[in-house]
Structure formats: structure tokens, C-alpha cells
Design a protein around this motif. Structure first.
Motif, PDB file in Angstrom:
ATOM      1  N   PHE A  11      -0.321  -1.075   5.138  1.00 22.72           N
ATOM      2  CA  PHE A  11       1.104  -1.394   4.925  1.00 22.72           C
ATOM      3  C   PHE A  11       1.362  -2.881   5.136  1.00 22.72           C
ATOM      4  O   PHE A  11       1.987  -3.545   4.285  1.00 22.72           O
ATOM      5  N   LEU A  15       2.438  -5.758   2.442  1.00 25.76           N
ATOM      6  CA  LEU A  15       3.692  -6.466   2.691  1.00 25.76           C
ATOM      7  C   LEU A  15       3.472  -7.979   2.682  1.00 25.76           C
ATOM      8  O   LEU A  15       4.256  -8.739   2.088  1.00 25.76           O
ATOM      9  N   VAL A  64       2.920  -3.575  -8.885  1.00 26.87           N
ATOM     10  CA  VAL A  64       3.183  -2.238  -8.347  1.00 26.87           C
ATOM     11  C   VAL A  64       2.056  -1.277  -8.716  1.00 26.87           C
ATOM     12  O   VAL A  64       1.612  -0.470  -7.894  1.00 26.87           O
ATOM     13  N   ALA A  81       1.725   5.688  -1.296  1.00 25.98           N
ATOM     14  CA  ALA A  81       3.157   5.577  -0.993  1.00 25.98           C
ATOM     15  C   ALA A  81       3.440   4.378  -0.095  1.00 25.98           C
ATOM     16  O   ALA A  81       4.406   3.614  -0.323  1.00 25.98           O
ATOM     17  N   LEU A  82       2.599   4.159   0.936  1.00 25.50           N
ATOM     18  CA  LEU A  82       2.799   3.020   1.830  1.00 25.50           C
ATOM     19  C   LEU A  82       2.613   1.693   1.092  1.00 25.50           C
ATOM     20  O   LEU A  82       3.368   0.732   1.299  1.00 25.50           O
ATOM     21  N   VAL A  84       3.053   1.088  -2.131  1.00 21.77           N
ATOM     22  CA  VAL A  84       4.180   0.846  -3.053  1.00 21.77           C
ATOM     23  C   VAL A  84       5.412   0.367  -2.288  1.00 21.77           C
ATOM     24  O   VAL A  84       6.095  -0.590  -2.687  1.00 21.77           O
ATOM     25  N   PHE A  85       5.676   1.020  -1.167  1.00 25.60           N
ATOM     26  CA  PHE A  85       6.860   0.635  -0.377  1.00 25.60           C
ATOM     27  C   PHE A  85       6.704  -0.784   0.171  1.00 25.60           C
ATOM     28  O   PHE A  85       7.655  -1.579   0.152  1.00 25.60           O
ATOM     29  N   ALA A  86       5.509  -1.128   0.647  1.00 27.64           N
ATOM     30  CA  ALA A  86       5.290  -2.480   1.181  1.00 27.64           C
ATOM     31  C   ALA A  86       5.345  -3.526   0.083  1.00 27.64           C
ATOM     32  O   ALA A  86       5.769  -4.664   0.320  1.00 27.64           O
ATOM     33  N   THR A  87       4.949  -3.178  -1.127  1.00 26.96           N
ATOM     34  CA  THR A  87       4.965  -4.137  -2.242  1.00 26.96           C
ATOM     35  C   THR A  87       6.371  -4.350  -2.777  1.00 26.96           C
ATOM     36  O   THR A  87       6.748  -5.469  -3.183  1.00 26.96           O
ATOM     37  N   ILE A  88       7.199  -3.311  -2.768  1.00 25.96           N
ATOM     38  CA  ILE A  88       8.555  -3.422  -3.313  1.00 25.96           C
ATOM     39  C   ILE A  88       9.517  -4.063  -2.307  1.00 25.96           C
ATOM     40  O   ILE A  88      10.481  -4.742  -2.702  1.00 25.96           O
ATOM     41  N   LEU A  89       9.258  -3.910  -1.038  1.00 32.63           N
ATOM     42  CA  LEU A  89      10.235  -4.323  -0.016  1.00 32.63           C
ATOM     43  C   LEU A  89      10.540  -5.832  -0.027  1.00 32.63           C
ATOM     44  O   LEU A  89      11.733  -6.214  -0.043  1.00 32.63           O
TER      45      LEU A  89
END
Length: 301
Positions: A11, A15, A64, A81-82, A84-89
Motif C-alpha cells: 500500500f 502510494l 491504474v 484492491a490495496l 488501486v486505492f493507493a494509486t488513486i488516492l
């Protein structure tokens, strides 16, 4: 615990990479390569290249897509999932802040200078990606891959062909190549089987010839029987002739053998007679010695 640590590391790595990715999705490729291949060693160089090709070929943002594939490869569905969330944030937070002050950022000279400087840095990063990944492809010395790489670059840069057509052409070429490779592999597998069948037939023919040699035919048997009968007749006739010759005239060898036998018998009789005389003489000598011994004892007395 190990899985949780791996999830946190994945993550924060994604990020960090997403927060410092400027200039488009292609810039994320060298950062991910350096982090996951060189530092953490979670992926191999070939795996990273394959994931990059899939991310570029699939629809959507390449950053992504790359994050989803790398996260799934490293830690499964939770990792995807982790990642994708860290890349989009980071882009979501930055764009939300900029949207409130868009007019100020648009007319600011400092911001424009920073963006121009970032463009030069992005160009350098992309050149590094092309050079590093191109050298890895060239090291394999695969003529097809090198030819596709050069052809794709020439079509996009010189001919100004749309990237979509280049990607579709590369996919079609890869499918044709894979099908042809399978076809040739099947042919190679069939050839040894056919050769084995041919060798089996040759061995069978050789065995038949051996059996034919081992078991003679009726004609050869008749010839052998006739030859055997003729041989018996010749041996019988020869034996009869030898018997007649022996009866008519005794040979000199037999007479010589008889004379030598008589001489040997006379010699044996003479030897036995001489041995008996020697024994008698020895006995008389011993008797005389005994008489002399007795007379000497009497004289002493």
C-alpha cells in the motif's frame, strides 16, 4: 503477521509511487520496476515487462492497470484492491485541491515554470524506460521481438500511425506466431511416432527372414534326406571294402606288433629269474652271518 506487513508495504509503495508520478501513466513503469523488481524483488524483469504490455493493451489508465496487475501478482485480490486505492488516492486529493484554486494556478508564472520543468524530467524518465526495457529485449536475441519493437516505433514516430492499430497488429502477429509454433510442435511429435512405426515394420520383416532361415522348406528337407542317404551308402560300401582287404592279406604292422610282444615277454621272464637268484643269495648271506654270530658268542663263553 507476514501477510499484514506485506499488505502495508504494498500500500505505501503504491502510494509513494503515485504521489511522485508526473507526466502520464508511462512514468509509473520505471518507478514500479525499481521498487518491485530491484528493491523488493517481488517480481522478475520478464514478469514486469509482461504486466506492462497487458496494462498498455487493456482499456483505462495505464497507471491504474499496472497497479491492479502488480498488486494481484504480489498479494492476490486484496493486494490488487490495496494497490488501486493507493494509486488513486494521491491524484484524487491533489485534483480536489487544485479545482478550488484553478484560476490562480492557471495564471501563475511559477506554476507554469514548474510544469515545464516537469515535462523535461518526464521525457528523461521515458527515455530511461525505453532504453532499459529495450536492452532487456535485445539481450534475448529474439529476431521477432526485436523486429516488432523497431516496426512499432517506426510506424508511430515516422508514419504517425494510431497506437490502436499498432497494438491490434502486434496482437494478431502474436496469435499467428503461437498457432504456428503449436502446429510445428505437433508435427515434430508425429514424426518420431511415424519413425517408430517404420522401425517396427523393419524389425518385423527381419524377424520373418530369420524365421524363414531357421525353418527350412520342404524342398530343402528332401534334398537333405537324399544327401544323407547317399552318404550312408558310400560309408557302407567303404566299410565292406576295408573288411575284405583285412581278411585277404594281414598287414605287416600286425606281424611286427606280434614279434615285438614275444620279445617283450622273454625279456620279462629273464628279469624275474635274475631277481629270484638275487633273493636266494641275500638269504644265504644272512644265514651265514647269523651262524658266525652264534659261534663268536659260544667262544666268548
Amino acid at each position: 503477521m507476514k501477510k499484514i506487513k506485506k499488505y502495508w508495504k504494498l500500500f505505501f509503495s503504491c502510494l509513494y509511487i503515485s504521489a511522485f508520478t508526473f507526466g502520464g501513466g508511462f512514468v509509473i513503469i520505471p518507478l514500479m520496476r525499481k521498487k518491485f523488481v530491484e528493491e523488493l524483488k517481488w517480481l522478475e524483469e520478464e514478469e514486469m515487462m509482461d504486466l506492462t504490455a497487458i496494462a498498455q493493451a487493456t482499456p483505462g489508465a495505464i497507471a491504474v492497470n499496472e497497479a491492479i496487475l502488480v498488486g494481484y501478482k504480489v498479494a492476490g485480490l486484496i493486494g490488487a484492491a490495496l494497490a488501486v486505492f493507493a494509486t488513486i488516492l494521491p491524484p484524487l486529493i491533489i485534483l480536489s485541491v487544485i479545482s478550488f484554486f484553478y484560476a490562480a494556478f492557471r495564471d501563475n508564472v511559477v506554476v507554469n515554470a514548474v510544469l515545464k520543468g516537469m515535462q523535461a524530467g518526464v521525457a528523461a524518465v521515458l527515455c530511461d524506460v525505453v532504453f532499459s526495457m529495450g536492452t532487456e529485449v535485445a539481450k534475448k536475441k529474439n529476431i521477432l521481438q526485436i523486429g516488432v519493437m523497431v516496426a512499432a516505433f517506426s510506424l508511430v514516430f515516422f508514419v504517425d500511425l494510431n497506437v490502436v492499430y499498432v497494438i491490434l497488429g502486434c496482437i494478431a502477429l502474436a496469435v499467428v506466431f503461437c498457432l504456428g509454433q503449436r502446429f510445428f510442435l505437433k508435427k515434430k511429435k508425429k514424426q518420431p511416432a511415424a519413425e517408430a512405426e517404420e522401425t517396427g515394420e523393419v524389425v518385423f520383416q527381419a524377424e520373418e527372414s530369420k524365421e524363414a532361415k531357421a525353418s527350412p522348406t520342404e524342398e530343402t528337407r528332401e534334398v537333405n534326406v537324399s544327401l544323407a542317404a547317399e552318404g550312408r551308402e558310400t560309408t557302407v560300401s567303404q566299410s565292406e571294402e576295408t573288411i575284405k582287404a583285412a581278411k585277404e592279406a594281414p598287414s605287416q604292422e600286425e606281424s611286427g606288433c606280434a614279434g615285438s610282444a614275444a620279445e617283450k615277454a622273454s625279456d620279462g621272464r629273464e628279469e624275474t629269474f635274475s631277481r629270484e637268484e638275487n633273493r636266494k643269495e641275500e638269504e644265504t648271506g644272512q644265514a651265514a652271518k647269523q651262524k658266525n654270530g652264534e659261534s663268536e658268542q659260544r667262544g666268548r663263553e
